[in-house]
Design a protein around this motif. Structure first.
Motif, mmCIF file in Angstrom:
data_model
loop_
_atom_site.group_PDB
_atom_site.id
_atom_site.type_symbol
_atom_site.label_atom_id
_atom_site.label_comp_id
_atom_site.label_asym_id
_atom_site.label_seq_id
_atom_site.Cartn_x
_atom_site.Cartn_y
_atom_site.Cartn_z
ATOM 1 N N THR A 56 33.395 72.424 36.687
ATOM 2 C CA THR A 56 33.024 71.064 36.300
ATOM 3 C C THR A 56 31.756 70.707 37.073
ATOM 4 N N PHE A 57 30.683 70.368 36.372
ATOM 5 C CA PHE A 57 29.405 70.182 37.060
ATOM 6 C C PHE A 57 28.433 69.385 36.187
ATOM 7 N N ASN A 58 27.191 69.265 36.647
ATOM 8 C CA ASN A 58 26.060 68.649 35.931
ATOM 9 C C ASN A 58 26.425 67.339 35.217
ATOM 10 N N PRO A 59 26.590 66.253 35.986
ATOM 11 C CA PRO A 59 27.117 64.995 35.467
ATOM 12 C C PRO A 59 26.048 63.967 35.079
ATOM 13 N N ALA A 60 26.340 63.212 34.045
ATOM 14 C CA ALA A 60 25.634 61.966 33.746
ATOM 15 C C ALA A 60 26.473 60.821 34.296
ATOM 16 N N ALA A 61 25.897 59.615 34.383
ATOM 17 C CA ALA A 61 26.663 58.478 34.896
ATOM 18 C C ALA A 61 26.122 57.182 34.297
ATOM 19 N N ILE A 62 27.029 56.219 34.117
ATOM 20 C CA ILE A 62 26.667 54.912 33.558
ATOM 21 C C ILE A 62 27.673 53.891 34.089
ATOM 22 N N VAL A 63 27.249 52.645 34.236
ATOM 23 C CA VAL A 63 28.164 51.573 34.642
ATOM 24 C C VAL A 63 28.625 50.821 33.409
ATOM 25 N N LYS A 64 29.935 50.681 33.262
ATOM 26 C CA LYS A 64 30.536 49.955 32.144
ATOM 27 C C LYS A 64 31.766 49.223 32.663
ATOM 28 N N ARG A 88 32.287 71.602 27.376
ATOM 29 C CA ARG A 88 32.617 70.312 26.768
ATOM 30 C C ARG A 88 32.316 69.235 27.815
ATOM 31 N N ILE A 89 32.386 67.977 27.424
ATOM 32 C CA ILE A 89 32.066 66.894 28.343
ATOM 33 C C ILE A 89 33.307 66.057 28.610
ATOM 34 N N GLY A 90 33.649 65.942 29.887
ATOM 35 C CA GLY A 90 34.786 65.137 30.305
ATOM 36 C C GLY A 90 34.335 63.802 30.881
ATOM 37 N N LEU A 91 35.289 62.939 31.186
ATOM 38 C CA LEU A 91 34.990 61.600 31.699
ATOM 39 C C LEU A 91 35.859 61.289 32.916
ATOM 40 N N ALA A 92 35.206 60.815 33.977
ATOM 41 C CA ALA A 92 35.905 60.333 35.172
ATOM 42 C C ALA A 92 35.410 58.916 35.459
ATOM 43 N N VAL A 93 36.310 58.029 35.884
ATOM 44 C CA VAL A 93 35.986 56.619 36.081
ATOM 45 C C VAL A 93 36.338 56.198 37.500
ATOM 46 N N SER A 94 35.439 55.403 38.106
ATOM 47 C CA SER A 94 35.660 54.920 39.471
ATOM 48 C C SER A 94 35.428 53.421 39.567
ATOM 49 N N ARG A 95 36.315 52.745 40.292
ATOM 50 C CA ARG A 95 36.160 51.307 40.539
ATOM 51 C C ARG A 95 35.354 51.026 41.798
ATOM 52 N N ASP A 96 35.265 52.022 42.691
ATOM 53 C CA ASP A 96 34.638 51.784 43.985
ATOM 54 C C ASP A 96 33.564 52.794 44.360
ATOM 55 N N GLY A 97 33.297 53.782 43.511
ATOM 56 C CA GLY A 97 32.297 54.791 43.803
ATOM 57 C C GLY A 97 32.789 55.898 44.710
ATOM 58 N N GLU A 98 34.073 55.858 45.075
ATOM 59 C CA GLU A 98 34.623 56.875 45.980
ATOM 60 C C GLU A 98 35.761 57.672 45.346
ATOM 61 N N GLU A 99 36.680 56.987 44.673
ATOM 62 C CA GLU A 99 37.791 57.661 44.015
ATOM 63 C C GLU A 99 37.565 57.663 42.506
ATOM 64 N N TYR A 100 37.847 58.805 41.866
ATOM 65 C CA TYR A 100 37.554 58.974 40.442
ATOM 66 C C TYR A 100 38.801 59.441 39.699
ATOM 67 N N VAL A 153 23.014 55.637 38.830
ATOM 68 C CA VAL A 153 23.447 54.287 38.472
ATOM 69 C C VAL A 153 23.142 53.323 39.611
ATOM 70 N N PHE A 154 23.047 52.049 39.259
ATOM 71 C CA PHE A 154 22.927 50.972 40.237
ATOM 72 C C PHE A 154 24.248 50.227 40.217
ATOM 73 N N PHE A 155 25.002 50.289 41.325
ATOM 74 C CA PHE A 155 26.369 49.787 41.363
ATOM 75 C C PHE A 155 26.611 49.067 42.680
ATOM 76 N N GLU A 156 27.001 47.805 42.590
ATOM 77 C CA GLU A 156 27.273 46.978 43.769
ATOM 78 C C GLU A 156 26.123 47.040 44.769
ATOM 79 N N ASP A 157 24.924 46.837 44.241
ATOM 80 C CA ASP A 157 23.682 46.740 45.024
ATOM 81 C C ASP A 157 23.287 48.045 45.708
ATOM 82 N N GLU A 158 23.812 49.168 45.244
ATOM 83 C CA GLU A 158 23.427 50.471 45.778
ATOM 84 C C GLU A 158 23.127 51.434 44.627
ATOM 85 N N TRP A 159 22.292 52.416 44.928
ATOM 86 C CA TRP A 159 22.031 53.496 43.978
ATOM 87 C C TRP A 159 22.968 54.664 44.271
ATOM 88 N N TYR A 160 23.612 55.163 43.237
ATOM 89 C CA TYR A 160 24.464 56.348 43.321
ATOM 90 C C TYR A 160 23.813 57.461 42.501
#
Length: 369
Positions: free
Chosen positions: A66-74, A99-111, A344-351
């Motif tokens: 699992t590698f080479n990720p895109a990211a977006i805030v929604k 194939r492309i999978g999806l992981a979601v995080s509320r805090d930028g640390e746990e997915y 992404v720009f998330f909670e005033d930081e760049w990830y």
């Protein structure tokens, strides 16, 4: 420069996380830092299964890597779209199915990951371009109207082709097909194209696809980076020179960390200084940086004119990110990679999200506390 303009500029500098002390050049994004006790946020899983339309069988779709990720805030959460490979025997890089999978995080640390891929080679109108190698290396942007635009590589084991898909919810996708299939009767359709990074801008704290002189722009390709424009984010025209050849806007440099190749990274960002392009860089030890070794992938930054996206203004002389930790140097690609694809720009930081050694997903972030 009037006081109002200065205030706006200072605000943007703060948002982009610039640091005159730590950055090589003032216009660069960052600095990006690893988390304490940094570890991969996504790794292969041999237990998740999926009924594959190509074989009509249950397969272990992310059992290889699992590698080479895109990211977006929604919905105030980070959504990471990652490339997942199904292990097919002992084949080498490029011999498995992606194939492309999806992981979601509320805090930028746990997915939290979806158990099935959200994007894959299906029994559809794109099967001739996606069977059986699959769908690879996503980048994603959002329009001001809330439409998600995905660029990815179609791999049919003949040509890797850059393609576009669109979605309103990140899970139901409309495949638009290869980006150059129709342009000039398919002049570049049967050539290798990949890594499409569409220019974005920060509006009201949110990254959206940017228009420059009435058009959208995309940096793409490897071993050089080229440029294309679009009116609708679906139909693209490559920038050519007067002789009708592709005009590289960034090329490898002997004597530097990017002496072997350059490849478009995550969606670039339009700033007060210009367009900041984060790119992937490969080193050739004999003509590059000796201590980096051969084939190692690091990250560089380049600055382009805000009105002329082909005009290079400045470029970093050293990598701002490189493989340092064990998980960044082990896996399918043992030379090591920090292959940057998601921003992404998330909670005033760049990830910034990256693939490690063609095997796992890592993340670094700014720290503006």
């Amino acid at each position: 420069m009037n006081k109002c303009y200065i205030a706006i500029f200072v605000s943007l500098v703060s948002l982009l996380g610039y640091s005159q002390e730590k950055l090589e050049k003032e216009w660069m994004m960052g600095p990006f830092e690893r988390f304490e006790d940094a570890k991969p946020i996504i790794q292969k899983d041999s237990l998740t299964t999926f009924k594959d339309p190509m074989t009509d069988k249950e397969i272990r779709w992310e059992s290889m890597a699992t590698f080479n990720p895109a990211a977006i805030v929604k919905d105030d959460k980070i959504h990471v779209l990652y490339r997942a490979e199904e292990k097919l025997g002992e084949k080498e890089i490029g011999g498995h199915t992606s194939r492309i999978g999806l992981a979601v995080s509320r805090d930028g640390e746990e997915y939290k990951r979806k158990s099935e891929p959200i994007f894959y080679p299906d029994d559809d109108h794109q099967k001739e371009f996606e069977w059986t190698g699959g769908t690879e290396d996503p980048r994603i942007v959002e329009t001001e109207d809330g439409l998600y635009v995905l660029t990815y590589t179609q791999w049919n084991r003949e040509y890797p082709r850059l393609a576009v898909a669109t979605s309103e919810d990140l899970e139901n996708w409309e495949k638009q097909g290869p980006i150059f299939e129709e342009w000039k009767d398919g002049k570049y359709h049967n050539t290798e194209t990949k890594s499409g990074a569409i220019v974005t801008e920060l509006k009201d704290g949110k990254l959206v696809a940017a228009k420059i002189n009435g058009k959208y722009w995309m940096y793409y390709g490897v071993p050089h980076i080229w440029l294309a424009s679009s009116d609708d984010l679906i139909n693209w025209e490559p920038v050519e020179d007067y002789e009708g050849n592709l005009a590289p806007v960034l090329s490898p440099r002997p004597g530097y960390f990017d002496s072997w190749l350059v490849e478009a990274g995550p969606p670039p960002v339009l700033t007060e200084d210009g367009i900041v392009v984060l790119y992937n860089a490969g080193n050739s030890q004999n003509i590059g940086v000796e201590e980096l070794g051969n084939r190692i992938y690091t990250g560089g930054q380049a600055l382009y004119d805000a009105n002329e996206p082909w005009k290079l203004l400045d470029r970093s002389e050293k990598p701002f990110i490189k493989p340092e930790l064990p998980f960044e140097k082990s896996g399918q690609y043992i030379d090591g990679t920090t292959f940057i694809e998601g921003l992404v720009f998330f909670e005033d930081e760049w990830y910034l999200y990256y693939g490690t050694a063609d095997s796992m997903v890592g993340v670094v972030k700014t720290n503006n506390d």
